[in-house]
Design an enzyme around this catalytic site. Structure first.
Site, PDB file in Angstrom:
ATOM      1  N   HIS A 123       2.649   0.441 -15.018  1.00  0.00           N
ATOM      2  CA  HIS A 123       1.509  -0.329 -15.559  1.00  0.00           C
ATOM      3  C   HIS A 123       1.220   0.013 -17.020  1.00  0.00           C
ATOM      4  CE1 HIS A 123       0.642  -1.996 -11.686  1.00  0.00           C
ATOM      5  NE2 HIS A 123       0.394  -0.815 -11.141  1.00  0.00           N
ATOM      6  N   ASP A 159       7.874  -1.583  -6.290  1.00  0.00           N
ATOM      7  CA  ASP A 159       6.488  -1.164  -6.052  1.00  0.00           C
ATOM      8  C   ASP A 159       5.680  -2.385  -5.588  1.00  0.00           C
ATOM      9  OD1 ASP A 159       4.556   1.327  -7.103  1.00  0.00           O
ATOM     10  OD2 ASP A 159       3.544  -0.627  -7.148  1.00  0.00           O
ATOM     11  N   HIS A 161       2.865  -3.279  -6.517  1.00  0.00           N
ATOM     12  CA  HIS A 161       2.172  -3.872  -7.663  1.00  0.00           C
ATOM     13  C   HIS A 161       3.184  -4.376  -8.691  1.00  0.00           C
ATOM     14  CE1 HIS A 161      -0.604  -0.730  -6.034  1.00  0.00           C
ATOM     15  NE2 HIS A 161      -1.457  -1.732  -6.136  1.00  0.00           N
ATOM     16  N   ASP A 246       4.503   1.906  -2.150  1.00  0.00           N
ATOM     17  CA  ASP A 246       3.216   1.405  -1.654  1.00  0.00           C
ATOM     18  C   ASP A 246       3.328   0.026  -1.008  1.00  0.00           C
ATOM     19  OD1 ASP A 246       3.802   0.471  -4.168  1.00  0.00           O
ATOM     20  OD2 ASP A 246       1.952   1.167  -5.110  1.00  0.00           O
TER      21      ASP A 246
HETATM   22 ZN    ZN Z   1       1.917   0.483  -6.991  1.00  0.00          ZN
END
Ligand code: ZN
Length: 342
Positions: A123, A159, A161, A246
């Site tokens: 991120h 991931d 995200h 995740d």
């Molecule tokens: Zn993540």
């Protein structure tokens, strides 16, 4: 040839406030996993710290200065992202571990490597800490591989995200392919199938958004339908993996439903394409994964897929027909048809 693990017990020293999901206990999982593989004869090395020059390939100078000034201090960098006094040094080690893994693999000393690091990185933007991430570890690694002579680098990010930072850092660069599977819509909001890159980089950003509830069969669909064909056509010199765990069904943050075996299957699929395209050169760098048991089991499956001779590719079966993967393949194919044979 054996896989290499990059590990340090210092990764527990980055300490966000109590109750934060990206907690030091995650590093204790790395310790246990590294010990287990050490006993099986896998080589483990400690990382060096990343240099300012290595970081400056993907981060702005003013941002690097701001992060350096958090050394010895507890700071809140964004609503989710904190430092403790040791975080600066630990974050340098996380980026340095990714760099070291790339050096070992690009030199031919190892064919595959896994950097067991925190804080995560995908991120982190060029000039902004975000989503638990300080430095974009995998982006630093990709830029380092390019400097070492890799003509092209592919990053596959599984991931849960979307890796907004990695996408943005390379979205105008045709030499670095960014491919992401992620829950969508979800944090951080980016990663729609229509985001395909800018300028010379158009077509070199590949997003596979998946609705909450997606299972292993959906990942198999997006791997077979888009990810593997694009990787074979791109023919990278190095394959990097943003290995977040995740998307596991037990993860407290994510809403996807993978098992540890599915992470093993994804990694095996990527290893096999690396063996076809780039002499097996593959480097995984950890990202998220917030259930400690799921993190340990998924990491073991991932390392197992890279260790020893390549085994059979066996996707687990959830038995749930969700259709979410087929939807994602249709969206990505429509967005990318002009750039890849899909
Ligand atoms: Zn993540």
């Amino acid at each position: 040839m054996s896989v290499l693990l990059i590990h340090s017990d210092r990764f527990a020293e980055h300490q966000p406030p109590p109750g934060h999901p990206e907690r030091p206990e995650r590093a204790e999982v790395f310790d246990v996993v590294a010990d287990r593989w050490r006993q099986r004869g896998v080589e483990i090395v400690a990382p060096r710290t990343a240099t300012r020059e290595q970081l400056a390939r993907v981060h702005d100078a003013a941002y690097l200065q701001m992060i350096a000034e958090t050394n010895g201090r507890s700071e809140r960098l964004d609503p989710d992202t904190y430092t403790s006094p040791e975080s600066y040094e630990v974050a340098l080690l996380a980026a340095g571990a990714a760099v070291d893994a790339v050096e070992r693999v690009m030199s031919g000393a190892h064919r595959g490597a896994v950097a067991l690091v925190r804080p995560p990185g995908h991120h982190a933007e060029r000039s902004r800490a975000m989503g638990f991430c300080l430095y974009n570890n995998v982006a630093v690694a990709a830029a380092h591989a390019r400097m070492l002579g890799a003509r092209s680098v592919a990053i596959v990010d599984f991931d849960v995200h979307h890796g907004n930072g990695t996408q943005h850092i390379f979205d105008a660069d045709p030499h670095v392919l960014y491919v992401s599977t992620h829950q969508f819509p979800y944090y951080p909001g980016t990663g729609a199938a229509g985001e395909i890159g800018h300028g010379a980089g158009r077509g070199f950003t590949v997003n596979l958004p998946l609705e909450a509830g997606a299972v292993a069969e959906d990942f198999r669909d997006v791997f077979d339908g888009v990810i593997l064909p694009v990787l074979r056509q791109f023919e990278p010199d190095l394959l990097l993996v943003s290995a977040g765990f995740d998307a596991h069904e037990d993860d407290p943050l994510g809403g996807l439903r993978l098992t540890a075996q599915a992470f093993g299957a994804m990694t095996m699929a990527l290893r096999r394409v690396a063996e076809e395209c780039c002499r097996g050169r593959i480097v995984a760098v950890t990202e998220g994964g917030y259930d400690l048991h799921a993190l340990a089991a998924s990491l073991d499956a991932t390392i197992g897929a890279l260790h020893g001779p390549a085994g059979e590719l066996q996707w687990p079966a959830s038995g749930i027909a969700s259709g979410r993967g087929a939807d994602s393949v249709a969206q990505a194919s429509a967005a990318l048809r002009a750039y890849w044979r899909l």
